[in-house]
Design a protein around this motif. Sequence first.
Motif, mmCIF file in Angstrom:
data_model
loop_
_atom_site.group_PDB
_atom_site.id
_atom_site.type_symbol
_atom_site.label_atom_id
_atom_site.label_comp_id
_atom_site.label_asym_id
_atom_site.label_seq_id
_atom_site.Cartn_x
_atom_site.Cartn_y
_atom_site.Cartn_z
ATOM 1 N N GLU A 21 18.409 22.715 40.979
ATOM 2 C CA GLU A 21 18.887 23.694 40.004
ATOM 3 C C GLU A 21 20.106 23.196 39.239
ATOM 4 O O GLU A 21 20.362 23.644 38.116
ATOM 5 C CB GLU A 21 19.218 25.011 40.709
ATOM 6 C CG GLU A 21 18.011 25.697 41.328
ATOM 7 C CD GLU A 21 18.374 27.009 41.996
ATOM 8 O OE1 GLU A 21 19.569 27.398 41.930
ATOM 9 O OE2 GLU A 21 17.480 27.650 42.574
ATOM 10 N N GLN A 22 20.868 22.297 39.832
ATOM 11 C CA GLN A 22 22.061 21.781 39.161
ATOM 12 C C GLN A 22 21.723 20.697 38.139
ATOM 13 O O GLN A 22 22.555 20.355 37.299
ATOM 14 C CB GLN A 22 23.044 21.219 40.197
ATOM 15 C CG GLN A 22 23.482 22.229 41.240
ATOM 16 C CD GLN A 22 24.071 23.484 40.627
ATOM 17 O OE1 GLN A 22 24.912 23.409 39.728
ATOM 18 N NE2 GLN A 22 23.630 24.643 41.102
ATOM 19 N N GLY A 23 20.523 20.144 38.234
ATOM 20 C CA GLY A 23 20.094 19.121 37.291
ATOM 21 C C GLY A 23 19.190 19.717 36.226
ATOM 22 O O GLY A 23 19.059 20.935 36.098
ATOM 23 N N SER A 24 18.550 18.839 35.459
ATOM 24 C CA SER A 24 17.637 19.309 34.421
ATOM 25 C C SER A 24 16.575 18.252 34.155
ATOM 26 O O SER A 24 16.835 17.054 34.279
ATOM 27 C CB SER A 24 18.388 19.620 33.123
ATOM 28 O OG SER A 24 18.970 18.443 32.581
ATOM 29 N N ARG A 53 11.373 25.075 36.227
ATOM 30 C CA ARG A 53 12.631 24.546 35.683
ATOM 31 C C ARG A 53 12.414 23.491 34.597
ATOM 32 O O ARG A 53 13.344 23.154 33.860
ATOM 33 C CB ARG A 53 13.483 23.942 36.802
ATOM 34 C CG ARG A 53 14.071 24.966 37.760
ATOM 35 C CD ARG A 53 15.171 24.358 38.610
ATOM 36 N NE ARG A 53 14.688 23.305 39.486
ATOM 37 C CZ ARG A 53 14.282 23.497 40.739
ATOM 38 N NH1 ARG A 53 14.282 24.718 41.253
ATOM 39 N NH2 ARG A 53 13.876 22.479 41.479
ATOM 40 N N ARG A 81 20.406 14.570 34.942
ATOM 41 C CA ARG A 81 19.723 15.006 33.724
ATOM 42 C C ARG A 81 18.640 13.975 33.415
ATOM 43 O O ARG A 81 18.947 12.815 33.141
ATOM 44 C CB ARG A 81 20.705 15.101 32.565
ATOM 45 C CG ARG A 81 21.804 16.154 32.753
ATOM 46 C CD ARG A 81 22.967 15.879 31.830
ATOM 47 N NE ARG A 81 23.567 14.573 32.131
ATOM 48 C CZ ARG A 81 24.407 13.939 31.326
ATOM 49 N NH1 ARG A 81 24.733 14.467 30.154
ATOM 50 N NH2 ARG A 81 24.910 12.767 31.674
ATOM 51 N N GLN A 109 20.392 14.694 43.169
ATOM 52 C CA GLN A 109 20.628 16.077 42.778
ATOM 53 C C GLN A 109 21.634 16.142 41.628
ATOM 54 O O GLN A 109 22.636 15.422 41.615
ATOM 55 C CB GLN A 109 21.160 16.873 43.971
ATOM 56 C CG GLN A 109 21.245 18.371 43.720
ATOM 57 C CD GLN A 109 21.596 19.144 44.982
ATOM 58 O OE1 GLN A 109 21.784 18.564 46.037
ATOM 59 N NE2 GLN A 109 21.670 20.454 44.871
ATOM 60 N N GLY A 110 21.341 17.002 40.658
ATOM 61 C CA GLY A 110 22.252 17.220 39.543
ATOM 62 C C GLY A 110 22.035 16.324 38.341
ATOM 63 O O GLY A 110 22.704 16.498 37.315
#
Length: 230
Positions: free
Chosen positions: A124-127, A161, A103, A100-101
């Motif tokens: 949601e905290q990552g991309s 996302r 990039r 999680q989180g």
Amino acid sequence: MTERKFIVTEGRTGGELKAQAQQWAEQLGAVYMPRSHSKSLDTVMEELQLEAVLIATRQGPRIYSKAGVFAYHPGMAVLRLQQLKRGASDHLVNALGLQQGMRVLDGTLGLASDAAIASYIVGEQGSVIGVEASPLLHFVVSRGLQTYAAEDTDLTQALRRIKTVQQSSEEYLRQCLADNVSFDVIYFDPMFRRPVQGSVSMDALRPLAYEQPLSKATVELAVKLAPRVV
């Protein structure tokens, strides 16, 4: 992609689709051709020596080729997400060490099935950014990511996302290096390096796939931008 490799037209029903097709043709720098009621798409493709036709329909863009018709679908991501929720492991998640989180950059987006799983894991905290060199494939998939409604709302949210870029991986990575943009992991899995036998949807895309193999320069750039490259 060579000039006039594909054209844009509309489905047989509804005059409003003509304006949509014309707009798409302008966006893609492609030729718009009104849908013929006297000639089949196969005949038009043969006469103009095309490899595909992008069709504007009420259900969204469709790619037609002699091998079949392609409409966006997340594919195996549906089953893989179900298995993850049951506690099973996933080869991509394990190989990339996804958490999680993070990039993540998918340097060969394709149908975005892997990107969808990565997006679900990083949350949601990552991309997740997906780069696709084929203009037509990017066009259809990027719209599918924003409009496809899966039965699993977690999958739908994961699709939404994902950010996409229409560019070659090497060009995009050079831009990231110049802009001092980095990632936790960069992933490559070029389409059609190993043919998928009996897959109609994949066969329909084959003529539009980016034909250049993954270059050494691209991998070297990736290593500079992420601690893990797969």
